[in-house]
Design a protein around this motif. Structure first.
Motif, PDB file in Angstrom:
ATOM      1  N   LYS A 119      -1.405   1.117   6.937  1.00 49.02           N
ATOM      2  CA  LYS A 119      -0.357   1.000   7.939  1.00 49.02           C
ATOM      3  C   LYS A 119      -0.429   0.629   9.173  1.00 49.02           C
ATOM      4  O   LYS A 119       0.350  -0.008   9.850  1.00 49.02           O
ATOM      5  N   SER A 120      -1.579   0.555   9.679  1.00 45.15           N
ATOM      6  CA  SER A 120      -2.249   0.216  10.943  1.00 45.15           C
ATOM      7  C   SER A 120      -3.090  -1.069  10.722  1.00 45.15           C
ATOM      8  O   SER A 120      -2.813  -2.284  11.528  1.00 45.15           O
ATOM      9  N   GLY A 167       0.794  -1.048   0.069  1.00 42.89           N
ATOM     10  CA  GLY A 167      -0.048   0.082  -0.009  1.00 42.89           C
ATOM     11  C   GLY A 167       0.938   1.241  -0.032  1.00 42.89           C
ATOM     12  O   GLY A 167       1.990   1.342  -0.406  1.00 42.89           O
ATOM     13  N   THR A 168       0.327   2.297   0.615  1.00 40.11           N
ATOM     14  CA  THR A 168       1.047   3.711   0.823  1.00 40.11           C
ATOM     15  C   THR A 168       1.186   3.879   2.298  1.00 40.11           C
ATOM     16  O   THR A 168       0.560   3.383   3.151  1.00 40.11           O
ATOM     17  N   PRO A 169       2.126   4.692   2.437  1.00 33.37           N
ATOM     18  CA  PRO A 169       2.373   5.108   4.016  1.00 33.37           C
ATOM     19  C   PRO A 169       1.178   6.060   4.444  1.00 33.37           C
ATOM     20  O   PRO A 169       1.061   6.400   5.555  1.00 33.37           O
ATOM     21  N   PHE A 170       0.333   6.376   3.739  1.00 33.06           N
ATOM     22  CA  PHE A 170      -0.735   7.504   3.900  1.00 33.06           C
ATOM     23  C   PHE A 170      -2.182   6.701   4.275  1.00 33.06           C
ATOM     24  O   PHE A 170      -2.917   7.438   4.795  1.00 33.06           O
ATOM     25  N   ALA A 216      -3.766  -7.496  11.503  1.00 29.23           N
ATOM     26  CA  ALA A 216      -4.312  -8.521  11.053  1.00 29.23           C
ATOM     27  C   ALA A 216      -3.059  -9.612  10.921  1.00 29.23           C
ATOM     28  O   ALA A 216      -3.800 -10.867  10.735  1.00 29.23           O
ATOM     29  N   GLY A 217      -2.221  -9.337  10.938  1.00 27.46           N
ATOM     30  CA  GLY A 217      -0.911 -10.269  11.162  1.00 27.46           C
ATOM     31  C   GLY A 217      -0.223 -10.477   9.784  1.00 27.46           C
ATOM     32  O   GLY A 217       0.278 -11.611   9.741  1.00 27.46           O
ATOM     33  N   PHE A 218      -0.374  -9.609   8.883  1.00 30.19           N
ATOM     34  CA  PHE A 218       0.311  -9.607   7.502  1.00 30.19           C
ATOM     35  C   PHE A 218       1.190  -8.717   7.413  1.00 30.19           C
ATOM     36  O   PHE A 218       1.257  -7.553   7.696  1.00 30.19           O
TER      37      PHE A 218
END
Length: 369
Positions: free
Chosen positions: A52-53, A45-48, A58-60
């Motif tokens: 990121k959380s 994904g992206t950091p935005f 979810a453990g991935f």
């Protein structure tokens, strides 16, 4: 049950940004982990975005590329996004080379574009999941390139190649409702505004309380208000001595869904999927600023099936809500019919269906190589 001979399978999920995008991908990832414990899953994904959380929780594993939206921004922001695309595409190629996935699944959001395209041009099988009735900008573009398209709403099929499109439903995480005995004969109304609440729903409910004063003893309210309006909503219920449970936000809504006789909520893809899978009749108030007004399309499909009532945001107020709650209070047979209509739309095995279709796509590609 684990699938023999597929222990080394690698699947990459690209995209995110919103919970609606992420949870469908996580649902399929959890199905993979359940059936193939040794398979490798990677999210990009992206950091935005929320990924990121949400993804680590979810453990991935999660990696990032530097992608930003091309749609819904000013010209200056769009230009910056266009200039970032070559870098995002290069980062995507690097991740694909290092992880070497057997299939890449785009789950929506702007991070999905560069990576899914890079996979396509790298001869890696690709698919996308479209959660809404009106596909988002990224998925509309990717639909021309990918090998498989999974849709949750029948009307989304009009935007894609029919030969590649499967009405799978929206993948959701597995959970079972607790078995609860009904505490009383009161009609239980669950007002669900999403993780950030929905101010319009909150205000309308507070306005409706004095109008429902003569009937309040016949209702029980459950209300997720979001943090901003929590104090005001709780105070309103207390003022009119209504039986109510008010909370800002909860990660576990199962006990509340189990008691609900009627929902009052927005029409995001995740919410609609829960209504269908659980057979919950609803008053839907689509969020009017959703991209391409897709929540309106989501709600309309429920209404056409007889599973919900639609009230536009501009028409939703305390007087209208009070009148409709009184109507449903005295119409248990109508609520039962709406429940059955919602269940007929349900596709609770969507995650398994997407997983199986991805396996078939991998096998087909391997057979052709």
């Amino acid at each position: 049950m684990p699938i023999p001979g597929q222990e080394k399978l690698k699947i990459l999920f690209a995209g995110g940004g919103t919970g609606g995008h992420l949870f469908s991908g996580i649902a399929v990832a959890e199905e993979i982990r359940r059936r193939m414990p040794k398979a490798e899953v990677l999210f990009v994904g992206t950091p935005f975005g929320l990924e990121k959380s949400i993804v680590p929780e979810a453990g991935f594993p999660l990696r990032f590329i530097e992608a930003t939206p091309l749609k819904g921004s000013g010209w200056s922001a769009r230009l910056k996004s266009l200039l970032r695309l070559p870098r995002a595409y290069g980062q995507s190629k690097k991740i694909l080379k290092e992880f070497s996935p057997d299939v890449v699944v785009g789950i929506g959001g702007y991070a999905s574009g560069p990576l899914t395209l890079a996979a396509h041009f790298s001869k890696i099988p690709t698919a996308i999941i479209e959660q809404n009735s009106i596909p988002g900008f990224t998925n509309r573009q990717l639909g021309r390139f990918v090998d498989k398209i999974f849709i949750a709403f029948a009307r989304a099929a009009a935007y894609f190649n029919a030969k590649k499109t499967l009405l799978s439903g929206n993948p959701t995480r597995r959970f079972e409702l607790p078995t609860l005995e009904k505490e009383s004969d009161r009609c239980c109304i669950f007002i669900l505004g999403g993780s950030q609440g929905a101010h319009t729903l909150n205000v309308a409910m507070m306005e409706a309380l004095p109008l429902l004063k003569a009937d309040l003893s016949r209702f029980h309210f459950i209300h997720q208000s979001g943090p901003q309006d929590f104090a005001a909503v709780e105070a309103a219920y207390q003022k009119y001595e209504a039986a109510a449970e008010v909370f800002a936000f909860s990660q576990n809504l199962s006990p509340h869904f189990a008691r609900a006789d009627l929902m009052v909520c927005r029409a995001g893809a995740g919410t609609i999927t829960e209504l269908q899978n659980l057979g919950l009749p609803a008053i839907l108030v689509p969020y009017p600023f959703a991209a391409d007004d897709h929540q309106l399309g989501n709600a309309e499909e429920m209404v056409e099936a007889g599973a919900a009532e639609l009230i536009l945001n501009k028409d939703f107020n305390g007087a209208r809500l009070a009148e409709r709650l009184r109507h449903y209070l005295t119409a248990p047979e109508l609520r039962r019919q709406m429940k059955q209509a919602a269940l007929r739309l349900a596709k609770p095995e969507a995650a398994a269906e997407v997983f199986q279709a991805c396996l078939a796509l991998i096998r087909k590609t391997q057979a052709q190589s």
